[in-house]
Enzyme design. Sequence first.
Site, PDB file in Angstrom:
ATOM      1  N   HIS A 367      -2.818 -30.850   7.696  1.00 50.50           N
ATOM      2  CA  HIS A 367      -3.485 -30.969   6.200  1.00 50.50           C
ATOM      3  C   HIS A 367      -4.907 -30.084   7.178  1.00 50.50           C
ATOM      4  CE1 HIS A 367      -1.697 -35.127   4.122  1.00 50.50           C
ATOM      5  NE2 HIS A 367      -1.583 -35.452   5.710  1.00 50.50           N
ATOM      6  N   LYS A 548     -17.900 -36.958   0.424  1.00 56.55           N
ATOM      7  CA  LYS A 548     -17.042 -36.732   0.725  1.00 56.55           C
ATOM      8  C   LYS A 548     -17.305 -36.435   1.736  1.00 56.55           C
ATOM      9  CE  LYS A 548     -17.004 -32.533  -1.731  1.00 56.55           C
ATOM     10  NZ  LYS A 548     -15.498 -32.809  -1.712  1.00 56.55           N
ATOM     11  N   ARG A 549     -16.033 -36.878   3.075  1.00 58.19           N
ATOM     12  CA  ARG A 549     -17.293 -36.647   4.149  1.00 58.19           C
ATOM     13  C   ARG A 549     -18.042 -34.724   4.315  1.00 58.19           C
ATOM     14  NH1 ARG A 549     -15.658 -40.357   8.269  1.00 58.19           N
ATOM     15  NH2 ARG A 549     -16.603 -39.297  10.145  1.00 58.19           N
ATOM     16  N   LYS A 554     -18.078 -27.816   4.109  1.00 62.63           N
ATOM     17  CA  LYS A 554     -18.071 -28.797   3.017  1.00 62.63           C
ATOM     18  C   LYS A 554     -19.242 -28.051   1.509  1.00 62.63           C
ATOM     19  CE  LYS A 554     -15.077 -32.609   4.039  1.00 62.63           C
ATOM     20  NZ  LYS A 554     -13.307 -32.709   3.003  1.00 62.63           N
ATOM     21  N   THR A 656      -8.880 -34.256  -2.623  1.00 59.50           N
ATOM     22  CA  THR A 656      -8.139 -34.961  -4.027  1.00 59.50           C
ATOM     23  C   THR A 656      -9.340 -35.689  -4.441  1.00 59.50           C
ATOM     24  OG1 THR A 656      -8.605 -36.598  -1.681  1.00 59.50           O
ATOM     25  CG2 THR A 656      -6.385 -35.394  -2.661  1.00 59.50           C
ATOM     26  N   LYS A 660      -9.349 -36.217  -8.801  1.00 62.14           N
ATOM     27  CA  LYS A 660     -10.060 -37.862  -9.879  1.00 62.14           C
ATOM     28  C   LYS A 660     -11.341 -37.430 -10.746  1.00 62.14           C
ATOM     29  CE  LYS A 660      -9.044 -39.507  -5.026  1.00 62.14           C
ATOM     30  NZ  LYS A 660      -9.492 -40.055  -3.711  1.00 62.14           N
TER      31      LYS A 660
END
Length: 811
Positions: A367, A548-549, A554, A656, A660
């Site tokens: 991952h 998200k984290r 990110k 992911t 969604k």
Amino acid sequence: MPEILRTAEADSRTDELSRMTPAQFRAALLHHLRVTVGKSPTAASRADWRVAVSRTIRDAAAEPWLDSARRARQEDRKRVYYLSMEFLPGRLLEDTAINLGLRDAAEEALAGLGQSFDRIADDEADPALGNGGLGRLAACYLESMATLACPAFGYGLRYERGLFRQAFDSGRQVEHPESWLDAGDPWSFTRAETAYEVRFGGHVADGDAPIWHPDARIAAAAHDTPVVGYGGHWANTLRLWAALPDAALFDLGRFNAGDFTGAADPETWARTLTRVLYPTDETDAGKYLRLSQEYFLTSASVQDVVARFLRSHRNLRRLPEHVAIQMNDTHPAIAGPELIRILTDDHGFEQDAAADLATKVLGYTNHTLLPEALERWPVDLMRALLPRHLQIIERLDRRQVEVHGDRAAGLGLIEHDHVKMGDLAFATSHRVNGVSALHTDLVRQNLFPAREALSPGRIVNVTNGITPRRWLKLANRPLAALVTDTIGSGWETDLDRLAELEDHASDPAFLDAFGETKLRAKQRLAAWLSDEHGIDVPLHALFDVQVKRIHEYKRQLMNILWTIARWQSIKADPGAGWVPRVKVFGGKAAPSYAAAKDIIRLINDVAAVVNADPATADALRVVFPSNYNVSMAEHLIPAADLSEQISTAGMEASGTGNMKFALNGALTIGTLDGANVEIRERVGTDNFFLFGLTADEVAARRAQPEHARRSIEGSETLRGVLQAIADGVFSPDEPGRYGGLVDQLWNHDWFLVASDFDAYDAAQGAVDAAYLDPHRWQRMAALNTARIGYFSSDRAIREYMSEIWDVTPAL
Ligand code: 26Q
């Protein structure tokens, strides 16, 4: 309620009611309230009702659960064992009720008793036994394995305390202990009889055969929760191990000698093992407790796998015909050496034969790409904690080099006195998979090039997926009802059928109804934000969401910088017809990750200034509800118009959340990273707001000297933003607060925020333009929903079953 929605809800109800009528549910519920909870309906609290409802539903799960286990045993089916240090299942009450077809019976029974199903379901704690994507993926996969009747166990740890509860104190993240078990765990069965001894430390006596003399032993006790598939036809088990405070661990001698606290030391250490989840999603290298936890999970699970096999078989050589073990990243990568240890030390195998067998059984999912994020354990630590395993690894290492030659070729398992867990996992697995097409290519090229050359075909791709039961049917009832009303039911287990919505994508009535479902999701979110967080949001605005984290790669930072730019633009030209936006942020930072915590604080500081500005109030709000978790995602994702998937290309393995959001009719603004690439190909390039450097360009840009400085100098907008931050506009009480952050951007900017900023700004402009034409927007959004079927976790699990596990469905 519009007629179109009412009929669909009524339809789905008739077919769900078949298993238990509301009257039957009511009787069972009242029984549990009396005999399990020990309360009368008049005295029962919300929590009492919740426990009684959960037990009623758990009873209904027992039948398919026991039947599935019996059937798998009788038919001697191959089983999958999914080993993961993290599971983020979300709340179980409504999910299990939906999958058993009991949701509406439960709701009606409760209504008859003056109780609200939603209010009771909302009382359940959200088990936060994971950090983020990897743990949630494990939960989606368990649900899909049950739905597909793939006989499987999920193995994890029953942390007493899951991921911390996040609060904000003057904008700063503070961490509070989480204690999901305080509210009781009505779903699990404690298996006192299923306990294994996990051993640690000591030394290995090398005679004819090596004998491990450990110096500590801790019992692992199983807690089983049924995982029911959609339709209630099959159920698997999530088995979580808890360290058992064993009476024998209490040192009575020491106690009697007066050392009252010291006497409890071994017991304290044992309990510490499953006390708390590591709150980081990066390696926390060198931590003794973390390696102990990893081995505790792995050893208990592998012992259980072997014991279960030997209950009905004799010949361990046949293990690969009956067992597939999947390692969720390298966290359980000691599974290879553990299985080899059991086969050699307990069952008389030669190590090389044992290693061949283990390799046929094991699979490894990667991952992460970042070499610095790969687990490496110091050899000395390994020797101290797992001396026998180190011996096995050293022999595997020697054998690799014997068979394949040169250690310099990058095939060693031990390097610079560290065991490389990715290489160990690779060497002991018959398949290694990445989690999106791009990520898998990069795993081949950058992570394991030498191993790929020697074992072509071992690395395969399985692009991640998400379960449509939780992420559409449960989380977004209005949209689920519209889908059923438009194309009929059945999409729940055949998500490709959403493609049938395309026939309606130009029908104004359908697009209006689609828009109506989004409005209803926004209303629900707005009520929840107001009740739970005291935050008010305008419903007519574009909801622009990044959850998200919190991580530098990110790029929540790029998002908040752009938000500042927008605020400045509105102030400069208030009458320019701005599309009103609600910018939503959610996510936790690892407690030790200072740069991520600075970003959290900046977002909160910006929110305070922007939300207090009457000049921009109609056009811009910034909200950051604290403590993002699965339950919050179920509120936020259905209400989103825009999904922010803006990581530096090449750094997000898959994502992911991106799937969604698209499923729920949000458009994506995103980079060519992770699964974004495949999402864009499938939903159509016209229905995706692309921007930014590619993974190859990222590498090239980083090599350019002064790239950040040059980008900032070239962007008037970005310069204005950084100037405002540096001037203390968002931290008037401490103007220098973000000096370091701004300085990093000018001089370093590893994540290329500056390089991508103007392209991001332009893409945001395209978002506004599209939103100004509601039918155009609804059409694009509906096409996202229609074309996202591929990203069902059912598809992903089918690929694991055929390409990795060689397992067929039991039904
Ligand atoms: C390792 C050692 C010590 C302490 C902690 C860890 C640790 C814990 C969790 C390392 C990594 C994680 C979690 C990683 C993770 O969630 N990765 C995400 O996995 C998703 C599912 O495949 C992807 O969609 C995301 O792209 C990826 O970031």
